[in-house]
Design a protein around this motif. Structure first.
Motif: not given
Length: 504
Positions: A402-416
């Motif tokens: 659902h996003t066009p090419e060139g889109t930045k997709v970031e996966v984050g992992v942390f503790s709240n």
């Protein structure tokens, strides 16, 4: 997006707004105000009545004293000073004037002795004696403030033309009225305090059924009624459901409403279970013909010499059968989750999971900018590894489609802040339409009008179902240029405090 209004905490501001006061407070205040008004009116009437009675009594005594003073003067060997007349009580004042000439003046003190009046008092008394309308026929007693206190005065003319002014003190009357005011205030105040305490207790006892009804309504309001089997076992107590009283009739009607709602929810759940069972059964039945279609189409493509148009048609058959197989697998996954299938929970390293899936996406799709933001070390969550991997895969696939090419997709992992592990998937694509956001996790929800790429509309529904099965939460925040999905899970152990952020 849905906006929730957070009520302000009770405090000073609440008491500055009478409309927000509890009903029992209003009833107590109104009752106390009415009782206070009644006590004030009764006290005023009692004071006025007692003042009139005492004033008449003093005036009667004054007329008798004045008559004795006038009648006792004159005659051979008789007294010339009114104070010498027999029967004059202590505190009596007498002044005798002949025209403007002062003949005698004085007062009988409490010891029965005669004392003289000061000049100021004599001047006030002489004024009465020199004013004909003050001592003429039908003249009424008057009150004057003298140096020795308040006095009731009456001027009387004698047969020889002199004027005698007689006065009696108002000390007894004033003392009696003061005692009356004090006793009235004390009695009324005590009665108001007793009424406030007893009235508050009675009002609280009378309104207790409303409090019980409110507690039941609050419990129902906090219950999930939209999905699953719902048992509304809570009811207003029988003691608060007497239909012959106003409050009890409300409780009785509320219980009837809950019975009706419970019946409707039971019917809804039964219908929902039938629909889910149908979907599960249909999905199971579809797997066999789909497998046959895929097998025969592959065999034809390998064994038959087809034209270019035939090869294209067969390719479309294979593509659609594969898409339908994916849909069937998604439906079966949801059916298993709806049935409450047990999860194989164990500690899962979210950092390793995120790295593996992002690396795989980078290998499959070079058109997007895949990034990672993870802590140094490990961050474990208690989860089913296969199901949790499916959650991350679905979120990444959703961002990819659902996003066009060139889109930045970031996966984050942390503790709240609560110490729970969190996974986020953030992209800088066009965003989700605001009107679609409340339904983004509903089944068969699509955003084809806003984003490109086809989908079954079940990916995010599966994400939500899996996360909820792990006692977690999933949410979305979206605006043009930024969309973030947040998955909060149960912690398996204390996470590492150090963190770093770097592109994959």
């Amino acid at each position: 997006m849905t906006t929730h209004h957070t009520p302000s905490p009770p405090g000073k501001r609440r008491w500055t707004k009478p409309k927000s006061w509890p009903l029992r407070t209003k009833l107590v205040l109104v009752t106390m105000a009415l009782l206070t008004v009644i006590a004030a009116v009764l006290g005023s009437v009692l004071y006025a009545t007692m003042d009139g009675v005492l004033s008449n009594d003093v005036d009667g005594q004054l007329r008798q004293a004045s008559h004795r003073a006038a009648a006792g003067l004159g005659g051979p060997g008789g007294p010339t000073d009114p104070l010498d007349v027999r029967g004059q009580a202590a505190g009596t004042i007498n002044v005798r004037l002949q025209g403007s000439t002062l003949l005698v003046q004085g007062m009988i003190n409490p010891d029965g002795k005669r004392v003289s009046l000061n000049t100021s008092d004599v001047t006030k008394l002489a004024l009465l004696a020199t004013t004909p309308e003050m001592y003429g026929p039908g003249a009424a007693p008057v009150t004057r403030e003298l140096s020795v206190g308040d006095y009731r005065l009456l001027a009387t003319g004698t047969p020889d033309g002199d004027v005698i002014v007689t006065g009696l003190p108002l000390t007894g009357k004033n003392t009696a009225l003061g005692a009356l005011v004090l006793s009235t205030v004390l009695v009324a105040g005590s009665a108001l305090v007793v009424c406030a305490v007893v009235g508050t207790w009675l009002i609280r006892r009378t309104l207790r059924p409303l409090a019980q009804l409110s507690a039941v309504a609050g419990h129902v309001a906090e219950s999930r009624l939209d999905v699953g089997e719902v048992a509304l076992g809570v009811r207003v107590p029988e003691s608060a459901t007497d239909p012959d009283t106003e409050v009890g009739s409300v409780g009785h009607a509320f219980n009837r409403m809950l019975d009706n709602v419970s019946g409707a929810l039971a019917v809804r759940h039964a219908s929902e279970m039938k629909a889910r069972q149908f979907v599960a059964d249909a999905s199971h039945e579809l797997r066999t013909p789909l497998t046959a279609i895929r097998g025969y189409s592959e065999m034809i493509s390998l064994t038959e010499n087809l034209s270019d148009q035939g090869k294209e048609s067969l390719s479309r058959v294979q593509s659609q059968s594969l898409r339908m197989n994916t849909l069937v697998e998604d439906l079966l996954t949801l059916a298993r989750l709806d049935e409450g299938q047990d999860l194989q929970g164990r500690p899962v390293d979210l950092v390793q999971l995120a790295v593996e899936e992002v690396m795989e996406k980078r290998a499959q799709d070079s058109g997007h900018d895949w990034r990672l933001s993870v802590p140094a070390g490990t961050l474990n969550a208690w989860a089913d590894p296969a199901r949790l991997r499916q959650v991350l895969v679905n979120l990444l696939t959703n961002a990819q489609k659902h996003t066009p090419e060139g889109t930045k997709v970031e996966v984050g992992v942390f503790s709240n802040d609560a110490g729970r592990p969190v996974i986020t998937v953030t992209d800088d694509g066009p965003g989700i339409p605001e009107e679609l956001q409340p339904e983004v996790f509903s089944r068969f929800t699509r955003a084809d009008k806003a984003r490109t790429g086809g989908s079954t509309g079940l990916g995010l529904s599966i994400v939500q179902a899996i996360v909820q099965a792990h006692d977690g939460r999933v949410s979305v925040e979206s605006e043009p240029g930024r969309t973030r999905f947040t998955v909060e899970l149960q912690a398996a152990e204390a996470p590492s405090s150090s963190a770093s952020s770097a592109p994959a």
